[in-house]
Scaffold this motif. Structure first.
Motif, PDB file in Angstrom:
ATOM      1  N   ASP A  70      55.011   9.961  80.283  1.00 44.61           N
ATOM      2  CA  ASP A  70      56.051   9.884  79.250  1.00 44.61           C
ATOM      3  C   ASP A  70      55.930  10.948  78.178  1.00 44.61           C
ATOM      4  N   ILE A  71      54.792  11.659  78.094  1.00 43.16           N
ATOM      5  CA  ILE A  71      54.591  12.634  77.026  1.00 43.16           C
ATOM      6  C   ILE A  71      54.842  14.040  77.577  1.00 43.16           C
ATOM      7  N   ALA A  72      55.808  14.734  76.989  1.00 47.58           N
ATOM      8  CA  ALA A  72      56.128  16.088  77.434  1.00 47.58           C
ATOM      9  C   ALA A  72      54.970  17.031  77.181  1.00 47.58           C
ATOM     10  N   ASP A  73      54.720  17.912  78.162  1.00 46.12           N
ATOM     11  CA  ASP A  73      53.758  19.015  78.054  1.00 46.12           C
ATOM     12  C   ASP A  73      52.307  18.565  78.166  1.00 46.12           C
ATOM     13  N   ILE A  74      51.995  17.264  78.217  1.00 42.65           N
ATOM     14  CA  ILE A  74      50.614  16.811  78.418  1.00 42.65           C
ATOM     15  C   ILE A  74      50.375  16.801  79.916  1.00 42.65           C
ATOM     16  N   VAL A  75      49.479  17.672  80.396  1.00 45.95           N
ATOM     17  CA  VAL A  75      49.262  17.807  81.840  1.00 45.95           C
ATOM     18  C   VAL A  75      48.004  17.088  82.297  1.00 45.95           C
ATOM     19  N   ALA A  76      47.152  16.657  81.350  1.00 43.70           N
ATOM     20  CA  ALA A  76      45.955  15.920  81.756  1.00 43.70           C
ATOM     21  C   ALA A  76      45.447  15.116  80.575  1.00 43.70           C
ATOM     22  N   LEU A  77      45.022  13.864  80.873  1.00 38.09           N
ATOM     23  CA  LEU A  77      44.345  13.016  79.896  1.00 38.09           C
ATOM     24  C   LEU A  77      42.965  12.703  80.435  1.00 38.09           C
ATOM     25  N   GLN A  78      41.968  12.798  79.574  1.00 41.40           N
ATOM     26  CA  GLN A  78      40.581  12.677  80.017  1.00 41.40           C
ATOM     27  C   GLN A  78      39.811  11.797  79.053  1.00 41.40           C
ATOM     28  N   ILE A  79      38.987  10.905  79.613  1.00 48.70           N
ATOM     29  CA  ILE A  79      38.059  10.110  78.809  1.00 48.70           C
ATOM     30  C   ILE A  79      36.645  10.524  79.196  1.00 48.70           C
ATOM     31  N   THR A  80      35.905  11.021  78.232  1.00 45.85           N
ATOM     32  CA  THR A  80      34.536  11.476  78.446  1.00 45.85           C
ATOM     33  C   THR A  80      33.598  10.440  77.855  1.00 45.85           C
ATOM     34  N   ALA A 139      27.549  10.421  80.398  1.00 44.62           N
ATOM     35  CA  ALA A 139      28.057  10.566  81.764  1.00 44.62           C
ATOM     36  C   ALA A 139      28.389  12.022  82.042  1.00 44.62           C
ATOM     37  N   ASP A 140      28.104  12.484  83.262  1.00 43.95           N
ATOM     38  CA  ASP A 140      28.371  13.884  83.618  1.00 43.95           C
ATOM     39  C   ASP A 140      29.811  14.110  84.057  1.00 43.95           C
ATOM     40  N   LEU A 141      30.404  13.088  84.684  1.00 45.96           N
ATOM     41  CA  LEU A 141      31.768  13.240  85.192  1.00 45.96           C
ATOM     42  C   LEU A 141      32.717  12.391  84.358  1.00 45.96           C
ATOM     43  N   THR A 161      39.494  20.296  88.840  1.00 44.29           N
ATOM     44  CA  THR A 161      38.570  21.339  88.395  1.00 44.29           C
ATOM     45  C   THR A 161      39.208  22.211  87.324  1.00 44.29           C
ATOM     46  N   THR A 162      40.490  22.521  87.473  1.00 46.96           N
ATOM     47  CA  THR A 162      41.173  23.401  86.525  1.00 46.96           C
ATOM     48  C   THR A 162      41.410  22.725  85.180  1.00 46.96           C
ATOM     49  N   LEU A 163      41.762  21.448  85.205  1.00 44.14           N
ATOM     50  CA  LEU A 163      42.163  20.766  83.975  1.00 44.14           C
ATOM     51  C   LEU A 163      41.021  20.030  83.298  1.00 44.14           C
ATOM     52  N   ARG A 164      39.894  19.875  83.953  1.00 41.84           N
ATOM     53  CA  ARG A 164      38.781  19.143  83.354  1.00 41.84           C
ATOM     54  C   ARG A 164      38.187  19.939  82.197  1.00 41.84           C
ATOM     55  N   VAL A 165      37.906  19.244  81.085  1.00 41.44           N
ATOM     56  CA  VAL A 165      37.214  19.845  79.947  1.00 41.44           C
ATOM     57  C   VAL A 165      35.742  19.474  80.055  1.00 41.44           C
ATOM     58  N   PRO A 180      32.127  18.133  79.496  1.00 41.86           N
ATOM     59  CA  PRO A 180      31.614  17.214  78.467  1.00 41.86           C
ATOM     60  C   PRO A 180      30.866  17.922  77.347  1.00 41.86           C
ATOM     61  N   VAL A 181      30.161  19.007  77.689  1.00 40.96           N
ATOM     62  CA  VAL A 181      29.425  19.734  76.649  1.00 40.96           C
ATOM     63  C   VAL A 181      30.384  20.228  75.571  1.00 40.96           C
ATOM     64  N   LYS A 182      31.529  20.743  75.981  1.00 41.57           N
ATOM     65  CA  LYS A 182      32.508  21.240  75.019  1.00 41.57           C
ATOM     66  C   LYS A 182      33.128  20.087  74.232  1.00 41.57           C
ATOM     67  N   ILE A 183      33.378  18.955  74.899  1.00 44.22           N
ATOM     68  CA  ILE A 183      33.947  17.789  74.212  1.00 44.22           C
ATOM     69  C   ILE A 183      33.045  17.340  73.081  1.00 44.22           C
ATOM     70  N   TRP A 184      31.754  17.190  73.384  1.00 45.27           N
ATOM     71  CA  TRP A 184      30.836  16.689  72.338  1.00 45.27           C
ATOM     72  C   TRP A 184      30.612  17.726  71.254  1.00 45.27           C
ATOM     73  N   ALA A 185      30.691  19.017  71.624  1.00 48.66           N
ATOM     74  CA  ALA A 185      30.560  20.055  70.590  1.00 48.66           C
ATOM     75  C   ALA A 185      31.732  20.002  69.625  1.00 48.66           C
ATOM     76  N   LEU A 186      32.942  19.799  70.158  1.00 49.63           N
ATOM     77  CA  LEU A 186      34.113  19.691  69.289  1.00 49.63           C
ATOM     78  C   LEU A 186      34.042  18.439  68.414  1.00 49.63           C
ATOM     79  N   ARG A 187      33.544  17.363  68.959  1.00 50.22           N
ATOM     80  CA  ARG A 187      33.443  16.135  68.170  1.00 50.22           C
ATOM     81  C   ARG A 187      32.450  16.306  67.025  1.00 50.22           C
TER      82      ARG A 187
END
Length: 582
Positions: A95-105, A109-111, A133-137, A139-146
């Motif tokens: 339902d959300i325009a332009d959102i191509v991937a949603l991810q819960i890290t 967990a590694d994956l 593989t292309t759209l996955r962020v 986890p190291v980058k996720i936690w760094a941003l947090r």
């Protein structure tokens, strides 16, 4: 030597220099015209850069961030199980325009858990790419941003096989997911922003460019490095600082072309939006205007010579009248007025009217020696023959007391001249805010301000003025931490006696009463950066959506037998009201 009258002096002067003023005026008009055209060109560039920036902000906040926050809030609902939350992600991405991937890290967990948009995934598979593989962020980058506190990632990901640009939004979950700490992130397709910039009408006459914080061009596969261009370097310097403002400046390209450029900064990403146009195109009208002004200037020379004599006589009569009035004013007669020339619709007429205004103002200022506030001016204007009688009337008013915290320690450490200069510096900013919120400064007492608000929504205007004062002090204090100064504010409303107090020779137009005393006591209780209001004020502002009112423990105040209810006010972060909002 015979005495020359003013009339003959004007006649000789006008005839002697009739040519020179025209030449000077022509040159002045040319210079003003050049400045105006340059200013117009610069304003246009600033407007374009600002408009594109606002569009980027609007798309991000309304189309992307808002829906993602709703999904994040739903995921935080502990009543939902893991399967329901996964289903929520699947429904949300559709339902959300332009959102191509949603991810819960998940923490540890590694994956991560990732849901992709079907249409975009098919595009990736069509060019031989794995969507996960292309759209996955990572986890190291996720936690760094947090850890950095960023809600979104300005570093872009470019998919050359599909010519797509992706950005990352990170929203930490407040609850656990499957028993572990978790972060919601989204991949956003920036194609809408790229089309928005490419389709801007300004690109027909100029160029628009977006660069990231590393100076590399955005939305171009080559990612050209633009840091060597002066305006880009200047904008990146502001981008790296805490102070970001619109800017405009000419600069020279490597090929020698002079270009005008303006820049602005979108809130969501660490980008710079630049609007550029060759200076030769922007200033082409200057040359045409110069030629036109020279022709008209030559024609005006003849008119000036013929009109010099008539002008001399026309000017002298009202000037002699103004001279007579000035002499009368010098003798203390403030009832005299300029009559001759007052109806003239030219500079002499303006001078005559301003002379009359000056005489009226001088008479008012004699009365103003007894008063200091805006209420005093209103009292003088309402009075008969400029005489304000002693006495007061009962009125409802809202009082704001503002006291500088740390002032005593500051005064002990610095010279008196420095203390006065700093005090005036803060008062200048705070007084301007009182005026903006339609209040009246009753008095300055040491390091304290008493402001009075009357009329419609007085309580709300006073509280919003207090919030603006605290914000201004925080901003000023951030640039001057060694001063260690802050303010405490107390606000109360009620019946007061308002009027002229004192003697016939020295008056003070002020407010008196228990409501004033209570506001002063609240100010005395307020800590650094704190706003305390009474129960009366709280009742008037409780329905304001932009204000948060928190009850505090009742306090005992001087002159009160029972503890007094006290409330603390702060601004709700997501609401930013205007200074005149009722």
């Amino acid at each position: 030597m015979p005495r020359l009258t003013l009339r003959w002096k004007l006649l000789l002067f006008a005839a002697a220099i009739a040519v020179l003023p025209i030449l000077v005026a022509a040159r002045t008009m040319i210079r003003i015209g050049e400045d105006e055209l340059k200013s117009t060109a610069n304003d246009q560039l600033l407007a374009v850069a600002g408009e594109v920036t606002r569009e980027i902000n609007d798309v991000f906040e309304r189309s992307w961030l808002g829906p993602l926050v709703l999904i994040r809030n739903a995921l935080d609902d502990e009543r939902l199980g893991v399967q329901e939350k996964i289903a929520l992600l699947t429904l949300g991405i559709a339902d959300i325009a332009d959102i191509v991937a949603l991810q819960i890290t998940l923490e540890g967990a590694d994956l991560p858990l990732i849901v992709t948009q079907d249409e975009f995934s098919q595009r990736l598979r069509g060019v031989g790419l794995d969507p996960l593989t292309t759209l996955r962020v990572p986890p190291v980058k996720i936690w760094a941003l947090r850890r950095s506190g960023d809600a979104y990632d300005g570093d872009l990901a470019y998919v050359p096989d599909t010519d797509d640009w992706l950005a990352t939004v990170v929203l930490p979950l407040r609850s656990t997911f499957a028993g572990a700490g978790a972060v919601l992130s989204a991949r956003i397709d920036l194609n809408r922003l790229r089309q928005l910039i490419a389709g801007n009408p300004f690109t027909r006459t100029g160029s628009l460019m977006v660069v990231d914080r590393d100076g590399q061009e955005v939305f171009t596969p080559e990612r050209r490095d633009r840091r060597g261009e002066a305006i880009v370097a200047e904008a990146l310097g502001q981008l790296a600082s805490t102070s970001r403002s619109l800017g405009v400046a000419p600069y020279v390209r490597a090929d020698g072309e002079v270009v005008l450029g303006a820049y602005a900064f979108p809130r969501p990403f660490r980008w710079v939006v630049l609007a550029m146009r060759p200076q030769a195109d922007a200033y082409a009208a200057v040359q045409k205007m110069t030629q036109s002004l020279l022709l008209w200037g030559a024609a005006g020379l003849g008119v000036a010579i013929l009109g010099a004599v008539a002008l001399a006589f026309a000017i002298s009569r009202p000037i002699l009248e103004i001279d007579r009035v000035a002499a009368e004013v010098g003798r203390g007669n403030f009832a005299v007025r300029v009559v001759r020339g007052i109806r003239a619709k030219d500079e002499i007429g303006d001078l005559a009217r301003r002379m009359n205004e000056m005489v009226v103002g001088l008479g008012e200022r004699l009365q103003l020696e007894k008063f200091v506030s805006g209420g005093t001016m209103a009292a003088i204007r309402r009075s008969r023959q400029g005489v304000v009688p002693l006495g007061g009337t009962r009125r409802r008013a809202t009082m704001l007391f503002c006291d500088i915290r740390g002032y005593t320690a500051f005064a002990e450490r610095h010279e008196p001249a420095v203390v006065v200069e700093v005090l005036n510096f803060y008062f200048q900013h705070l007084a301007r805010l009182v005026q903006t919120h339609r209040g009246d400064i009753d008095k300055f007492a040491g390091d304290q301000i008493l402001a009075v608000f009357t009329g419609e929504a007085a309580e709300r205007r006073a509280v919003r003025c207090a919030l603006a004062m605290q914000a201004a002090m925080a901003g000023l204090g951030a640039d001057r931490p060694s001063w260690n100064l802050a303010i405490g504010v107390g606000v109360n409303a009620g019946e007061v006696v308002m009027g002229a107090m004192g003697s016939a020779d020295r008056m003070d137009y002020t407010v008196l009463g228990d409501a004033v005393n209570l506001a002063a006591r609240l100010c005395g209780q307020a800590g650094r950066g704190q706003i305390l209001v009474s129960q009366t004020v709280r009742a008037e502002i409780a329905s304001s959506p932009d204000l948060v009112v928190e009850p505090l423990a009742p306090v005992r105040l001087k002159g009160k037998q029972e503890p007094v209810p006290v409330y603390q006010v702060r601004a709700r972060p997501e609401v930013a009201p205007g200074p005149h909002e009722a």
